[in-house]
Design a protein around this motif. Structure first.
Motif, short mmCIF file in Angstrom:
data_model
loop_
_atom_site.label_atom_id
_atom_site.label_comp_id
_atom_site.label_asym_id
_atom_site.label_seq_id
_atom_site.Cartn_x
_atom_site.Cartn_y
_atom_site.Cartn_z
N GLN A 121 38.77 -6.85 22.59
CA GLN A 121 38.29 -7.92 22.66
C GLN A 121 37.86 -8.88 24.50
OE1 GLN A 121 37.68 -9.10 18.57
NE2 GLN A 121 36.52 -6.74 17.96
N ASP A 122 37.25 -9.08 24.30
CA ASP A 122 36.33 -10.29 25.60
C ASP A 122 36.60 -11.54 24.55
OD1 ASP A 122 37.25 -8.05 27.55
OD2 ASP A 122 35.26 -7.76 27.82
N VAL A 123 37.02 -12.80 25.48
CA VAL A 123 36.84 -13.37 25.18
C VAL A 123 36.29 -14.65 26.01
CG1 VAL A 123 38.16 -15.76 24.58
CG2 VAL A 123 39.07 -13.43 23.48
N TRP A 124 35.02 -14.94 25.99
CA TRP A 124 33.98 -16.26 27.46
C TRP A 124 34.13 -16.66 26.85
CZ3 TRP A 124 31.27 -12.76 30.78
CH2 TRP A 124 31.81 -11.48 30.88
N LEU A 125 33.91 -18.08 28.04
CA LEU A 125 34.16 -19.61 27.07
C LEU A 125 33.28 -20.59 28.17
CD1 LEU A 125 35.51 -22.18 26.71
CD2 LEU A 125 36.65 -22.35 28.95
N ASN A 126 31.94 -20.74 28.03
CA ASN A 126 30.69 -21.18 28.83
C ASN A 126 30.87 -20.22 29.89
OD1 ASN A 126 31.08 -23.94 27.45
ND2 ASN A 126 32.48 -24.22 29.35
N GLY A 127 30.11 -18.82 28.86
CA GLY A 127 29.59 -18.04 30.02
C GLY A 127 30.80 -16.78 30.88
N VAL A 128 31.86 -17.51 31.22
CA VAL A 128 32.83 -16.65 31.57
C VAL A 128 33.81 -15.98 31.33
CG1 VAL A 128 34.72 -17.00 33.93
CG2 VAL A 128 32.56 -18.21 34.03
N LYS A 129 34.26 -14.56 31.47
CA LYS A 129 35.94 -14.31 30.25
C LYS A 129 36.76 -14.87 30.79
CE LYS A 129 37.23 -9.59 30.04
NZ LYS A 129 37.18 -8.01 31.38
N VAL A 130 37.14 -14.92 30.09
CA VAL A 130 38.62 -16.03 30.25
C VAL A 130 39.83 -15.09 29.88
CG1 VAL A 130 37.49 -18.51 30.36
CG2 VAL A 130 38.24 -16.62 28.42
N VAL A 152 32.54 -13.31 22.23
CA VAL A 152 33.61 -13.16 21.87
C VAL A 152 33.19 -11.42 22.02
CG1 VAL A 152 35.27 -11.81 20.39
CG2 VAL A 152 35.44 -13.78 20.75
N SER A 153 33.10 -10.61 23.00
CA SER A 153 32.19 -9.58 23.16
C SER A 153 33.24 -7.78 23.01
CB SER A 153 31.72 -9.24 24.60
OG SER A 153 32.09 -9.25 25.29
N ASP A 154 32.54 -7.09 22.34
CA ASP A 154 33.41 -5.96 22.62
C ASP A 154 33.94 -5.41 24.32
OD1 ASP A 154 31.08 -4.77 23.65
OD2 ASP A 154 30.54 -3.38 21.48
N GLN A 155 34.25 -4.18 24.23
CA GLN A 155 34.80 -3.77 25.81
C GLN A 155 33.16 -3.54 26.55
OE1 GLN A 155 35.02 -2.15 23.03
NE2 GLN A 155 35.15 0.13 23.43
N TYR A 156 32.18 -3.61 26.00
CA TYR A 156 30.56 -3.35 26.57
C TYR A 156 29.94 -4.91 27.51
CZ TYR A 156 31.81 1.22 24.90
OH TYR A 156 32.27 2.86 24.45
N GLY A 157 30.71 -5.27 26.56
CA GLY A 157 30.04 -6.80 26.66
C GLY A 157 29.16 -6.89 25.26
N VAL A 158 28.68 -6.47 24.75
CA VAL A 158 28.37 -6.71 23.24
C VAL A 158 29.08 -7.98 22.76
CG1 VAL A 158 26.94 -5.79 21.60
CG2 VAL A 158 27.11 -4.48 23.06
N ALA A 159 27.71 -9.02 22.09
CA ALA A 159 28.62 -10.29 21.36
C ALA A 159 28.62 -10.06 20.42
CB ALA A 159 27.89 -11.37 21.91
N PHE A 160 29.73 -10.40 19.50
CA PHE A 160 29.75 -10.71 18.23
C PHE A 160 28.96 -11.73 18.12
CE2 PHE A 160 33.88 -8.11 19.29
CZ PHE A 160 34.21 -7.33 18.35
N LYS A 161 28.64 -11.24 16.77
CA LYS A 161 27.98 -12.31 15.54
C LYS A 161 28.00 -14.11 15.86
CE LYS A 161 24.37 -12.93 12.12
NZ LYS A 161 23.33 -12.62 10.57
N GLY A 162 27.77 -14.90 16.17
CA GLY A 162 28.50 -15.77 15.64
C GLY A 162 29.18 -16.46 17.21
#
Length: 183
Positions: A121-130, A152-162
């Motif tokens: 899963q991808d972790v995004w901080l302030n709109g930037v994948k970190v 947090v998003s999946d491999q496609y960039g779809v955000a998990f809820k919250g």
């Protein structure tokens, strides 16, 4: 010569500060309210549906393996909770009053769970994948802005809820636990 070096160093530091991303202050362009839901990155839902239909589970693994690049910047899709408007925005530039003198460390822990065990899963901080984090793994990164949003998003960039919003303290540490949602 020394004063010129100081001027050059200050100019370089100010130039770097001007590039610090922030989502603090993003508002709906339709109603001007800031109560927003993060949907994911631009085109993420279409990519997820297309790859899933075309290649099924194998497509998901291929997308997962090819999504290891860190520090990417893409437009983020938002949905306004007040008026329902959907829109996209790149992060804003952090204002000088939002900057910390000393960075705050973020320890992000993806708690182990059976669902999605093989997917990172991808972790995004302030709109930037970190970073990208595997099941039961952790990553550490820093922030230099006072107001922060993690999603947090999946491999496609779809955000998990919250999402997880926090106010960073200079030189502080923030522990973040995620298990399909922030806990």
């Amino acid at each position: 010569m020394d004063s010129q070096q100081n001027v050059n160093q200050n100019a370089a530091e100010n130039s770097e500060q001007a590039k610090i991303p922030s989502v603090y202050g993003i508002v709906c362009p339709k109603c001007q309210k800031g109560d927003l839901t993060i949907v994911g990155t631009k085109g993420s839902k279409g990519a997820a549906i297309g790859m899933g239909l075309a290649l099924g589970a194998v497509g998901n693994l291929i997308a997962n393996a090819s999504n290891k690049d860190d520090f990417s910047l893409r437009p983020i899709q938002y949905k306004c909770k007040s008026c329902g408007n959907k829109f996209e925005s790149y992060p804003l530039v952090a204002k000088p009053e939002e900057m910390l003198e000393k960075p705050c460390t973020v320890n992000f822990h993806r708690l182990s769970r059976f669902v999605g065990i093989a997917m990172s899963q991808d972790v995004w901080l302030n709109g930037v994948k970190v970073g990208t984090v595997g099941n039961g793994k952790s990553i550490t990164f820093q922030t230099v802005t006072k107001h922060n949003t993690i999603f947090v998003s999946d491999q496609y960039g779809v955000a998990f809820k919250g999402d997880f919003k926090f106010e960073a303290q200079e030189g502080g540490t923030v522990e973040v636990n995620f298990k399909g949602k922030f806990v």
